[in-house]
Every structure is written in C-alpha cells, then in structure tokens.
Design a protein around this motif. Structure first.
Motif, PDB file in Angstrom:
ATOM      1  N   PRO A 175       0.827  -1.215   0.000  1.00 42.18           N
ATOM      2  CA  PRO A 175       0.000   0.000   0.000  1.00 42.18           C
ATOM      3  C   PRO A 175       0.859   1.261   0.000  1.00 42.18           C
ATOM      4  CG  PRO A 175      -0.865  -1.595   1.554  1.00 42.18           C
ATOM      5  CD  PRO A 175       0.468  -2.131   1.101  1.00 42.18           C
ATOM      6  N   GLU A 176       0.459   2.208  -0.826  1.00 41.04           N
ATOM      7  CA  GLU A 176       1.270   3.418  -0.987  1.00 41.04           C
ATOM      8  C   GLU A 176       1.351   4.241   0.297  1.00 41.04           C
ATOM      9  OE1 GLU A 176      -0.324   5.338  -4.471  1.00 41.04           O
ATOM     10  OE2 GLU A 176       1.109   4.286  -5.764  1.00 41.04           O
ATOM     11  N   GLU A 177       0.307   4.210   1.113  1.00 41.86           N
ATOM     12  CA  GLU A 177       0.354   4.996   2.353  1.00 41.86           C
ATOM     13  C   GLU A 177       1.424   4.472   3.304  1.00 41.86           C
ATOM     14  OE1 GLU A 177      -3.193   2.098   2.734  1.00 41.86           O
ATOM     15  OE2 GLU A 177      -2.309   3.412   1.199  1.00 41.86           O
ATOM     16  N   GLN A 178       1.717   3.173   3.237  1.00 43.97           N
ATOM     17  CA  GLN A 178       2.786   2.622   4.076  1.00 43.97           C
ATOM     18  C   GLN A 178       4.155   3.048   3.558  1.00 43.97           C
ATOM     19  OE1 GLN A 178       2.510  -1.464   5.435  1.00 43.97           O
ATOM     20  NE2 GLN A 178       0.321  -1.531   5.010  1.00 43.97           N
ATOM     21  N   LEU A 179       4.296   3.147   2.247  1.00 46.28           N
ATOM     22  CA  LEU A 179       5.561   3.617   1.676  1.00 46.28           C
ATOM     23  C   LEU A 179       5.785   5.086   2.025  1.00 46.28           C
ATOM     24  CD1 LEU A 179       5.356   1.923  -1.837  1.00 46.28           C
ATOM     25  CD2 LEU A 179       6.686   1.167   0.152  1.00 46.28           C
ATOM     26  N   ARG A 180       4.718   5.871   2.005  1.00 48.24           N
ATOM     27  CA  ARG A 180       4.850   7.289   2.368  1.00 48.24           C
ATOM     28  C   ARG A 180       5.283   7.411   3.830  1.00 48.24           C
ATOM     29  NH1 ARG A 180       6.965  11.021   2.199  1.00 48.24           N
ATOM     30  NH2 ARG A 180       6.266  13.172   2.356  1.00 48.24           N
ATOM     31  N   GLN A 181       4.724   6.560   4.689  1.00 47.13           N
ATOM     32  CA  GLN A 181       5.120   6.583   6.095  1.00 47.13           C
ATOM     33  C   GLN A 181       6.594   6.229   6.251  1.00 47.13           C
ATOM     34  OE1 GLN A 181       2.720   4.038   8.591  1.00 47.13           O
ATOM     35  NE2 GLN A 181       4.045   4.312  10.380  1.00 47.13           N
ATOM     36  N   ALA A 182       7.045   5.212   5.501  1.00 46.57           N
ATOM     37  CA  ALA A 182       8.454   4.820   5.558  1.00 46.57           C
ATOM     38  C   ALA A 182       9.361   5.951   5.098  1.00 46.57           C
ATOM     39  CB  ALA A 182       8.683   3.572   4.703  1.00 46.57           C
ATOM     40  N   ALA A 183       8.918   6.673   4.053  1.00 45.21           N
ATOM     41  CA  ALA A 183       9.719   7.782   3.520  1.00 45.21           C
ATOM     42  C   ALA A 183       9.849   8.922   4.524  1.00 45.21           C
ATOM     43  CB  ALA A 183       9.098   8.301   2.219  1.00 45.21           C
ATOM     44  N   LYS A 184       8.886   9.051   5.412  1.00 48.88           N
ATOM     45  CA  LYS A 184       8.952  10.105   6.420  1.00 48.88           C
ATOM     46  C   LYS A 184       9.907   9.734   7.551  1.00 48.88           C
ATOM     47  CE  LYS A 184       4.281  11.883   5.620  1.00 48.88           C
ATOM     48  NZ  LYS A 184       2.906  12.036   6.157  1.00 48.88           N
ATOM     49  N   LEU A 185      10.284   8.466   7.604  1.00 51.01           N
ATOM     50  CA  LEU A 185      11.221   8.001   8.623  1.00 51.01           C
ATOM     51  C   LEU A 185      12.630   7.999   8.046  1.00 51.01           C
ATOM     52  CD1 LEU A 185       8.910   5.204  10.051  1.00 51.01           C
ATOM     53  CD2 LEU A 185       9.358   7.449  11.045  1.00 51.01           C
ATOM     54  N   SER A 186      13.352   6.889   8.154  1.00 50.61           N
ATOM     55  CA  SER A 186      14.750   6.872   7.712  1.00 50.61           C
ATOM     56  C   SER A 186      14.945   6.257   6.331  1.00 50.61           C
ATOM     57  CB  SER A 186      15.589   6.081   8.723  1.00 50.61           C
ATOM     58  OG  SER A 186      15.072   4.758   8.862  1.00 50.61           O
ATOM     59  N   VAL A 187      13.859   5.880   5.654  1.00 50.41           N
ATOM     60  CA  VAL A 187      13.981   5.288   4.325  1.00 50.41           C
ATOM     61  C   VAL A 187      14.218   6.401   3.302  1.00 50.41           C
ATOM     62  CG1 VAL A 187      12.784   4.026   2.499  1.00 50.41           C
ATOM     63  CG2 VAL A 187      12.607   3.264   4.881  1.00 50.41           C
ATOM     64  N   CYS A 188      15.375   6.352   2.661  1.00 45.48           N
ATOM     65  CA  CYS A 188      15.775   7.390   1.710  1.00 45.48           C
ATOM     66  C   CYS A 188      15.686   6.930   0.258  1.00 45.48           C
ATOM     67  CB  CYS A 188      17.201   7.839   1.998  1.00 45.48           C
ATOM     68  SG  CYS A 188      17.413   8.600   3.623  1.00 45.48           S
ATOM     69  N   LYS A 189      15.502   5.634   0.031  1.00 44.66           N
ATOM     70  CA  LYS A 189      15.461   5.079  -1.323  1.00 44.66           C
ATOM     71  C   LYS A 189      14.402   3.989  -1.355  1.00 44.66           C
ATOM     72  CE  LYS A 189      18.533   2.526  -4.597  1.00 44.66           C
ATOM     73  NZ  LYS A 189      18.253   1.085  -4.406  1.00 44.66           N
ATOM     74  N   ILE A 190      13.482   4.108  -2.298  1.00 43.00           N
ATOM     75  CA  ILE A 190      12.415   3.119  -2.451  1.00 43.00           C
ATOM     76  C   ILE A 190      12.450   2.597  -3.873  1.00 43.00           C
ATOM     77  CG2 ILE A 190       9.917   2.784  -2.513  1.00 43.00           C
ATOM     78  CD1 ILE A 190       9.660   4.654  -0.152  1.00 43.00           C
ATOM     79  N   ASN A 191      12.598   1.271  -4.017  1.00 43.75           N
ATOM     80  CA  ASN A 191      12.745   0.639  -5.322  1.00 43.75           C
ATOM     81  C   ASN A 191      11.391   0.322  -5.949  1.00 43.75           C
ATOM     82  OD1 ASN A 191      15.405   0.684  -4.517  1.00 43.75           O
ATOM     83  ND2 ASN A 191      15.804  -1.454  -4.996  1.00 43.75           N
ATOM     84  N   ILE A 192      11.259   0.644  -7.227  1.00 41.91           N
ATOM     85  CA  ILE A 192      10.006   0.420  -7.956  1.00 41.91           C
ATOM     86  C   ILE A 192      10.329  -0.147  -9.334  1.00 41.91           C
ATOM     87  CG2 ILE A 192       7.960   1.520  -8.942  1.00 41.91           C
ATOM     88  CD1 ILE A 192       8.287   3.666  -6.682  1.00 41.91           C
ATOM     89  N   ASP A 193       9.782  -1.324  -9.622  1.00 43.74           N
ATOM     90  CA  ASP A 193      10.011  -1.965 -10.913  1.00 43.74           C
ATOM     91  C   ASP A 193       8.720  -2.538 -11.486  1.00 43.74           C
ATOM     92  OD1 ASP A 193      11.034  -3.207 -13.154  1.00 43.74           O
ATOM     93  OD2 ASP A 193      12.266  -4.644 -12.085  1.00 43.74           O
ATOM     94  N   SER A 194       8.037  -3.390 -10.727  1.00 44.03           N
ATOM     95  CA  SER A 194       6.835  -4.062 -11.238  1.00 44.03           C
ATOM     96  C   SER A 194       5.772  -3.072 -11.713  1.00 44.03           C
ATOM     97  CB  SER A 194       6.239  -4.978 -10.169  1.00 44.03           C
ATOM     98  OG  SER A 194       7.092  -6.061  -9.899  1.00 44.03           O
ATOM     99  N   ASP A 195       5.626  -1.957 -11.015  1.00 41.02           N
ATOM    100  CA  ASP A 195       4.617  -0.976 -11.416  1.00 41.02           C
ATOM    101  C   ASP A 195       4.889  -0.457 -12.824  1.00 41.02           C
ATOM    102  OD1 ASP A 195       3.591  -1.363  -8.923  1.00 41.02           O
ATOM    103  OD2 ASP A 195       4.011   0.649  -8.166  1.00 41.02           O
ATOM    104  N   LEU A 196       6.161  -0.245 -13.149  1.00 39.16           N
ATOM    105  CA  LEU A 196       6.523   0.216 -14.496  1.00 39.16           C
ATOM    106  C   LEU A 196       6.170  -0.846 -15.532  1.00 39.16           C
ATOM    107  CD1 LEU A 196      10.086   1.630 -13.707  1.00 39.16           C
ATOM    108  CD2 LEU A 196       7.929   2.884 -13.704  1.00 39.16           C
ATOM    109  N   ARG A 197       6.455  -2.084 -15.224  1.00 39.62           N
ATOM    110  CA  ARG A 197       6.172  -3.188 -16.149  1.00 39.62           C
ATOM    111  C   ARG A 197       4.671  -3.312 -16.386  1.00 39.62           C
ATOM    112  NH1 ARG A 197      10.298  -8.083 -14.456  1.00 39.62           N
ATOM    113  NH2 ARG A 197      12.146  -6.814 -14.111  1.00 39.62           N
TER     114      ARG A 197
END
Length: 322
Positions: A251-273
């Motif tokens: 879920p995107e809201e969980q990724l946004r929460q992670a980005a607000k913490l210490s996660v500085c890089k989020i990998n995305i591949d399947s969505d592009l495919r």
C-alpha cells in the motif's frame, strides 16, 4: 549536470522526510518516461539496472541511454545504480563501466561472509568514487534475476546492523520489513478483505525499521520490492488477455510513512512493467491493424511517465527536491 552519487541526495532526503525513487530501467521508453516525469516535477532520481537488464539490453546500451537522459534532463541529479549485484565481479564491472552507485547483495550468505564480500566491494568502489548499498535480511518473491523462495524470507535483525555497517563501510542499507519482489508480493491467505471486498496485505514491520533507525541515526535505509501493483493496470492486463490473478502490492500509504522516517530510497520496478504491458495489451486489442512499435510504445511511455509523476508527488514526496 553529470551523473552523481546518492550521498547528497540521501542526506537531503533523510533530513527532509522524503525518499528518492529508484526505478529499474530496461529500454529507451522506460528511461524516457521516468526522467521526463522527474524533469517536469524537478525531482532527483536513481535509475537502476539489474543483472537481468544488463543481460537483456547490454551494459553499454543502458549506460548510453542514461547518459542521454542526463543530457536531455539537465536540471535534475541522476544516479546510475546497479541493483542486486550478485558478486564482486559484477559490481567491479559496473564501477569500471560508468555506474556511480552499486548494490552488493550477499544477504543470502552467512553474516560473516556477507560482511567480507560487502567490505571488498566497498573498498574498490570508494577507491573509484562510487557508493555502495548492502543488504541485511532477505526478501520473498520473484522478479527479474532476484529469486527468493517465500520460506527463506527473513526480517532484518536490528541487533546486527551496527556491526555490519561499521565493519563494511557501506553507504546505505537495504532491510527486510515485509516488502517482497515481483507483482505477487502476498498470498491471498496472508491478506484480509476490506468493506469493499478488496484484499489488504499485512502491514510492514515499522517496529523493525524504527529500531534500525535508532541504532543507525542519520543513516540512509533502502526498501526493495516496493511496487504497489496498481490495480487499474492489473485489471487492464487481465481485461485484454492477461492472467494475473491476486497480484497484490505494498500500500502506498505505508511507503509514504516509511519515507517520512529513515527510508531514503524506495525501489520500484513491477509498477513500471504493469503500466507498459497493460497499455500495450489494450492498444493491440483495440487496434489489431497496427504493427508500428512506435504507435503502441508511445502511449506505454506516457503511462509510465504519469505513474512516475504520481509516485514522486504522492508517495515518495521528492517532487521539487532536485
């Protein structure tokens, strides 16, 4: 500007509570869609290449495509990164061949061996001005050249991270908190159904992320396997001849929460495919007389661009941060 490392990107992202999108690239249209969105949204970006992409498109072609993107999108910083480097030799080849960042993934090895392999890559990379991402813990799922059986997945052990980072000298750390490779990240039996009958995956282990962050203050954390598997594209694929039942993402809201913490890089591949394949399937079904690749690749590229724009603005929070 020339290709850059992720050092300054990650410092700003950590301090600013957002993450940089690390998008996998395999061909020209994917590179164009990603970088045009980033240029228009004034967002920094990491273009990453897997072992499988290098086997498919050739190292030189991919480097030249990224160099073209740098020239066409001069207002944004771009990193060229090796995703899931399987060994020292692959990392060395990419370092010598123009990459500004590499990942060495020895997470499937015993802890001491992971340290040994990672340290060797770090020493060579740093001597050549290149930064290194390493990994602790293993992800489930299958995508590209990354294949991990579900029963082998294991969460990162926070008590190991300080020793690992100290002994290897790595510049960022990928951790396992419940994300997974591929478009089938969760089995239906792992999920619950909401009031609309939609499958909802289990939440990410933010307790693990927060404990890692406490032990490594200011240190950039990376999330792999973080595609959200947009259901509109899954539906499009299935509607026009595909068979992707129960494709579920993070879920995107969980990724946004992670980005607000210490996660500085989020990998995305399947969505592009999914965006590319769904668009092409739809075009082919609606225009059976067409055979010019430019005619179906153009809308596919446009949908990749819009998907990336959405990620930059609504999920990663890095729009306007170039």
């Amino acid at each position: 500007m020339p290709l850059v490392t992720s050092t300054e990107m990650f410092k700003k992202a950590y301090d600013g509570g957002y993450a940089i999108g690390a998008f996998n690239v395999n061909n020209m249209e994917i590179v164009q869609g990603i970088t045009e969105a980033c240029q228009e949204e004034h967002a920094p970006v990491i273009l990453q290449v897997s072992k499988g992409a290098r086997a498919y498109a050739n190292h030189t072609y991919l480097v030249k495509l990224v160099e073209a993107a740098v020239e066409c999108c001069p207002d944004i910083p771009i990193v060229l990164h090796l995703d899931h480097g399987p060994d020292f030799e692959t990392c060395k080849s990419c370092i010598d061949g123009g990459f500004t960042s590499v990942m060495i993934d020895a997470s499937g090895k015993p802890f001491a061996e992971n340290i040994e392999i990672t340290k060797k890559v770090v020493e060579y990379a740093h001597d050549h001005g290149v930064v290194v991402e390493a990994e602790l813990g293993t992800l489930a799922g299958i995508e590209d050249e990354v294949k991990v059986a579900a029963h082998e997945a294991s969460y990162t052990r926070p008590e190991e991270v300080e020793e690992f980072v100290s002994k290897t000298g790595c510049d960022s750390l990928a951790i396992a908190i419940g994300t997974s490779h591929g478009a089938y990240k969760f089995k239906p039996e792992q999920c619950t159904r909401n009031e609309k009958g939609i499958l909802v995956p289990p939440p990410l282990r933010f307790d693990v992320l927060e404990e890692v962050s406490k032990r490594l203050p200011g240190f950039p954390i990376v999330l792999h396997g973080s595609s959200s598997v947009p259901q509109e594209y899954v539906k499009m694929v299935n509607e026009f001849g595909g068979q992707m039942p129960n494709a579920i993402g993070v879920p995107e809201e969980q990724l946004r929460q992670a980005a607000k913490l210490s996660v500085c890089k989020i990998n995305i591949d399947s969505d592009l495919r999914l965006a590319m394949t769904g668009t092409i399937r739809k075009f082919m079904a609606e225009h059976p007389d067409k055979f010019d690749p430019r005619e179906y690749l153009k809308p596919a590229r446009a949908n990749i661009k819009e998907l990336v724009r959405h990620k930059l603005v609504d999920v990663l929070g890095c729009a306007g941060k170039a």
